[in-house]
Every structure is written in C-alpha cells, then in structure tokens.
Design a protein around this motif. Structure first.
Motif, PDB file in Angstrom:
ATOM      1  N   VAL A  49       0.850  -1.193   0.000  1.00 10.83           N
ATOM      2  CA  VAL A  49       0.000   0.000   0.000  1.00 10.83           C
ATOM      3  C   VAL A  49       0.885   1.241   0.000  1.00 10.83           C
ATOM      4  N   VAL A  50       0.531   2.218  -0.820  1.00 13.63           N
ATOM      5  CA  VAL A  50       1.175   3.525  -0.798  1.00 13.63           C
ATOM      6  C   VAL A  50       0.172   4.476  -0.160  1.00 13.63           C
ATOM      7  N   LEU A  51       0.561   5.041   0.974  1.00 10.92           N
ATOM      8  CA  LEU A  51      -0.319   5.952   1.700  1.00 10.92           C
ATOM      9  C   LEU A  51       0.067   7.392   1.422  1.00 10.92           C
ATOM     10  N   GLY A  52      -0.933   8.249   1.333  1.00 11.93           N
ATOM     11  CA  GLY A  52      -0.704   9.671   1.217  1.00 11.93           C
ATOM     12  C   GLY A  52      -0.433  10.275   2.580  1.00 11.93           C
ATOM     13  N   PRO A  53      -0.080  11.538   2.624  1.00 11.05           N
ATOM     14  CA  PRO A  53       0.219  12.207   3.894  1.00 11.05           C
ATOM     15  C   PRO A  53      -0.946  12.158   4.885  1.00 11.05           C
ATOM     16  N   GLY A  55      -2.909   9.577   5.236  1.00 16.33           N
ATOM     17  CA  GLY A  55      -3.170   8.192   5.597  1.00 16.33           C
ATOM     18  C   GLY A  55      -4.089   7.463   4.635  1.00 16.33           C
ATOM     19  N   ARG A  56      -4.542   8.142   3.615  1.00 17.89           N
ATOM     20  CA  ARG A  56      -5.420   7.526   2.616  1.00 17.89           C
ATOM     21  C   ARG A  56      -4.596   6.668   1.652  1.00 17.89           C
ATOM     22  N   ALA A  57      -5.124   5.507   1.277  1.00 17.97           N
ATOM     23  CA  ALA A  57      -4.441   4.629   0.331  1.00 17.97           C
ATOM     24  C   ALA A  57      -4.497   5.234  -1.072  1.00 17.97           C
ATOM     25  N   LEU A  58      -3.324   5.494  -1.645  1.00 13.53           N
ATOM     26  CA  LEU A  58      -3.237   6.028  -2.997  1.00 13.53           C
ATOM     27  C   LEU A  58      -3.070   4.917  -4.023  1.00 13.53           C
ATOM     28  N   LYS A  59      -2.403   3.849  -3.633  1.00 15.47           N
ATOM     29  CA  LYS A  59      -2.223   2.656  -4.459  1.00 15.47           C
ATOM     30  C   LYS A  59      -2.227   1.448  -3.530  1.00 15.47           C
ATOM     31  N   CYS A  60      -2.766   0.358  -4.019  1.00 16.99           N
ATOM     32  CA  CYS A  60      -2.806  -0.857  -3.204  1.00 16.99           C
ATOM     33  C   CYS A  60      -2.741  -2.074  -4.117  1.00 16.99           C
ATOM     34  N   ARG A  61      -1.888  -3.028  -3.743  1.00 16.68           N
ATOM     35  CA  ARG A  61      -1.768  -4.293  -4.477  1.00 16.68           C
ATOM     36  C   ARG A  61      -1.921  -5.441  -3.489  1.00 16.68           C
ATOM     37  N   PRO A  62      -2.859  -6.329  -3.749  1.00 12.69           N
ATOM     38  CA  PRO A  62      -3.006  -7.483  -2.877  1.00 12.69           C
ATOM     39  C   PRO A  62      -1.942  -8.540  -3.156  1.00 12.69           C
ATOM     40  N   SER A  63      -1.685  -9.355  -2.151  1.00 16.56           N
ATOM     41  CA  SER A  63      -0.832 -10.534  -2.273  1.00 16.56           C
ATOM     42  C   SER A  63       0.613 -10.166  -2.594  1.00 16.56           C
ATOM     43  N   HIS A  64       1.325 -11.074  -3.328  1.00 16.62           N
ATOM     44  CA  HIS A  64       2.742 -10.874  -3.646  1.00 16.62           C
ATOM     45  C   HIS A  64       3.064 -11.213  -5.090  1.00 16.62           C
ATOM     46  N   PHE A  65       2.119 -11.009  -5.995  1.00 14.99           N
ATOM     47  CA  PHE A  65       2.330 -11.394  -7.388  1.00 14.99           C
ATOM     48  C   PHE A  65       2.691 -10.183  -8.257  1.00 14.99           C
ATOM     49  N   TYR A  66       3.756  -9.481  -7.864  1.00 14.49           N
ATOM     50  CA  TYR A  66       4.235  -8.316  -8.583  1.00 14.49           C
ATOM     51  C   TYR A  66       5.690  -8.100  -8.188  1.00 14.49           C
ATOM     52  N   GLY A  67       6.363  -7.233  -8.917  1.00 22.35           N
ATOM     53  CA  GLY A  67       7.781  -6.998  -8.650  1.00 22.35           C
ATOM     54  C   GLY A  67       8.160  -5.545  -8.826  1.00 22.35           C
ATOM     55  N   GLU A  68       9.444  -5.305  -9.095  1.00 22.37           N
ATOM     56  CA  GLU A  68       9.978  -3.947  -9.173  1.00 22.37           C
ATOM     57  C   GLU A  68       9.275  -3.093 -10.219  1.00 22.37           C
ATOM     58  N   ASP A  69       8.970  -3.644 -11.374  1.00 26.14           N
ATOM     59  CA  ASP A  69       8.340  -2.843 -12.430  1.00 26.14           C
ATOM     60  C   ASP A  69       6.977  -2.322 -11.986  1.00 26.14           C
ATOM     61  N   ILE A  71       5.866  -2.003  -8.858  1.00 24.49           N
ATOM     62  CA  ILE A  71       6.061  -1.096  -7.722  1.00 24.49           C
ATOM     63  C   ILE A  71       6.502   0.269  -8.222  1.00 24.49           C
ATOM     64  N   ARG A  72       7.461   0.289  -9.133  1.00 20.75           N
ATOM     65  CA  ARG A  72       7.940   1.543  -9.718  1.00 20.75           C
ATOM     66  C   ARG A  72       6.774   2.256 -10.430  1.00 20.75           C
ATOM     67  N   GLY A  73       5.951   1.527 -11.141  1.00 23.49           N
ATOM     68  CA  GLY A  73       4.796   2.115 -11.826  1.00 23.49           C
ATOM     69  C   GLY A  73       3.819   2.739 -10.833  1.00 23.49           C
ATOM     70  N   ASP A  74       3.557   2.054  -9.729  1.00 23.44           N
ATOM     71  CA  ASP A  74       2.659   2.596  -8.706  1.00 23.44           C
ATOM     72  C   ASP A  74       3.228   3.877  -8.109  1.00 23.44           C
ATOM     73  N   LEU A  75       4.515   3.871  -7.785  1.00 23.75           N
ATOM     74  CA  LEU A  75       5.131   5.060  -7.200  1.00 23.75           C
ATOM     75  C   LEU A  75       5.174   6.202  -8.195  1.00 23.75           C
ATOM     76  N   ASP A  76       5.459   5.903  -9.474  1.00 25.34           N
ATOM     77  CA  ASP A  76       5.445   6.942 -10.506  1.00 25.34           C
ATOM     78  C   ASP A  76       4.051   7.552 -10.638  1.00 25.34           C
TER      79      ASP A  76
END
Length: 81
Positions: A49-53, A55-69, A71-76
C-alpha cells in the motif's frame, strides 16, 4: 520476502528514496491486523500500500504477485509521472 526485496530495491533509487518511506508490519502485530482490515489485500490479507500524507491509500496491491516494475509504476503514478 521477494516483494520486500523488490520494494527496498526500488526505494534505494531516486526519485523514490527521497520521497517515500517503507514500513513492514508483521502479520500478528496490531499494525498488521489493522492493515489487513483497512486495505485491499484480498483473502490472503497481505500486500503493498502507498499511503498519502493524510493516511489515505493512494495505491494498493493485494498478495505478492508483482515486482519492481509494478512497484515503480505505482510510485510513478503517485508522483504524477
């Protein structure tokens, strides 16, 4: 652990390193239990989960079926890139 390593690898790079902090909450901790109820983790009750200042969820991915690409896309997306 693969997702934790992937997040740490992405957050070791700019512009992420200076813009985000990373916390891991154990499954049985109070923080972990609250997160399992509050976010989009799905039936396995864990994820990223990426939280905003505020505390609201800005991005969320369930489980563990993802990687660096992904995660980088969510943060971008959060940074407006």
């Amino acid at each position: 652990m693969a997702v934790i390593r992937a997040v740490r690898a992405v957050l070791s790079q700019e512009p992420y390193r200076s813009r985000f902090t990373f916390d891991v909450y154990g499954w049985e901790t109070e923080e972990g239990k609250r997160a399992q109820k509050a976010f989009c983790f799905g039936p396995d009750r864990h994820g990223f989960v990426v939280l905003g200042p505020d505390g609201r969820a800005l991005k969320c991915r369930p489980s563990h079926f993802y990687g660096e690409d992904e995660i980088r896309g969510d943060l971008d997306a959060v940074l407006g890139k």
